[in-house]
Design a protein around this motif. Sequence first.
Motif, mmCIF file in Angstrom:
data_model
loop_
_atom_site.group_PDB
_atom_site.id
_atom_site.type_symbol
_atom_site.label_atom_id
_atom_site.label_comp_id
_atom_site.label_asym_id
_atom_site.label_seq_id
_atom_site.Cartn_x
_atom_site.Cartn_y
_atom_site.Cartn_z
ATOM 1 N N THR A 101 0.581 7.042 -6.594
ATOM 2 C CA THR A 101 -0.406 7.832 -6.453
ATOM 3 C C THR A 101 -0.271 9.548 -6.260
ATOM 4 N N PHE A 102 0.683 9.658 -5.377
ATOM 5 C CA PHE A 102 1.422 11.081 -5.140
ATOM 6 C C PHE A 102 1.696 11.516 -6.589
ATOM 7 N N PRO A 109 0.712 -1.250 0.005
ATOM 8 C CA PRO A 109 0.150 -0.133 0.056
ATOM 9 C C PRO A 109 0.663 1.191 0.016
ATOM 10 N N ALA A 110 1.926 1.332 0.664
ATOM 11 C CA ALA A 110 2.677 2.374 0.931
ATOM 12 C C ALA A 110 3.357 2.722 -0.659
ATOM 13 N N ARG A 111 3.708 1.887 -1.492
ATOM 14 C CA ARG A 111 4.199 2.141 -2.774
ATOM 15 C C ARG A 111 3.188 2.369 -3.852
ATOM 16 N N VAL A 134 9.426 6.331 2.131
ATOM 17 C CA VAL A 134 8.874 6.235 0.973
ATOM 18 C C VAL A 134 7.921 7.477 0.662
ATOM 19 N N LEU A 135 7.011 7.717 1.678
ATOM 20 C CA LEU A 135 6.189 8.504 1.464
ATOM 21 C C LEU A 135 6.677 10.094 1.457
ATOM 22 N N MET A 136 7.436 10.254 2.382
ATOM 23 C CA MET A 136 8.355 11.487 2.443
ATOM 24 C C MET A 136 8.959 11.927 1.063
#
Length: 295
Positions: A205-206, A198-200, A233-235
């Motif tokens: 999606t970002f 989900p994080a990737r 990853v998200l940052m």
Amino acid sequence: MELIVFLLAYSVRRRLDSLDRLHGDELWRRWFHNGRKARAGHEADVYAGLALVLLPALILGLAEYVLVVSDWRMAAYPADFLILVLLMGTPGWRQLLRAYAEAWQRGDMQAAWHHIKDRLPAAERGAALSPEAMHLSLSRALLVSVFQRFFLVAFWYMVGGVALAVLARGLVALADQWPQAAARPRFARMAEWAGWIPARLLSVTFGIAGDLAGWLREMGKSLSGVRRKAGDVLMISASGSLTGYALEPDRFSRLHPEDWTSFGGRSLAALRDLLNRSMLVWICTLALLVISGVV
């Protein structure tokens, strides 16, 4: 039908968050109170915590299977709705971010830190944090919190039903709230693996919901490395997907020193908008999958 249930639960949860009502973390904390006692030398054991998460997940999975084979699947949707409302949510964040942005606007960094210090990781709660480091730490905490309490739940609910959603969210709750602190790092590693895919997906999606060109420049760093944590990853992805140096306070302060006092509020607003647009992308994608018969 699962998509409609999720949309309804998501809408209700967002409304409850704006009112700071129905804290799901408190329910987990009370449930984990059953594991408050541990034998000497076994404080790092994870079996009791896993049992407390696996038990409701298995019961829900079995109940759903029985309803499906009995052609009563529709009867489970009200329960799914209620459980999703309890699993999701970040109550308290909206009021906290507003107070933080107002303190930043006044230039009162000490007050800003006092507003958000309890949301920061324990290692980053020092009052000596620079404004830039404090803001990046808060941004990371916000990203991870929203990811774990909305996107993670949405992914596993659509993949495997409410049972997998409870299991994934339960691992996150164990990492945060299990009474035996020695076991929390092991639970945190399990929660990282539950959030790996989900994080990737959210990282990609970002790029769709934000600045695609900027995201492509950071894609190699964000998606490389199997062991890279979800927060990293998200940052990286969010920083590349946002314009105006929203997650680059050092560069912003050098290039726009006259607007520095407005940076905190503007950065957080940009980050929240990116997360909202990303959820919209997920919902639209799920709708297309439902229409095409894949889900």
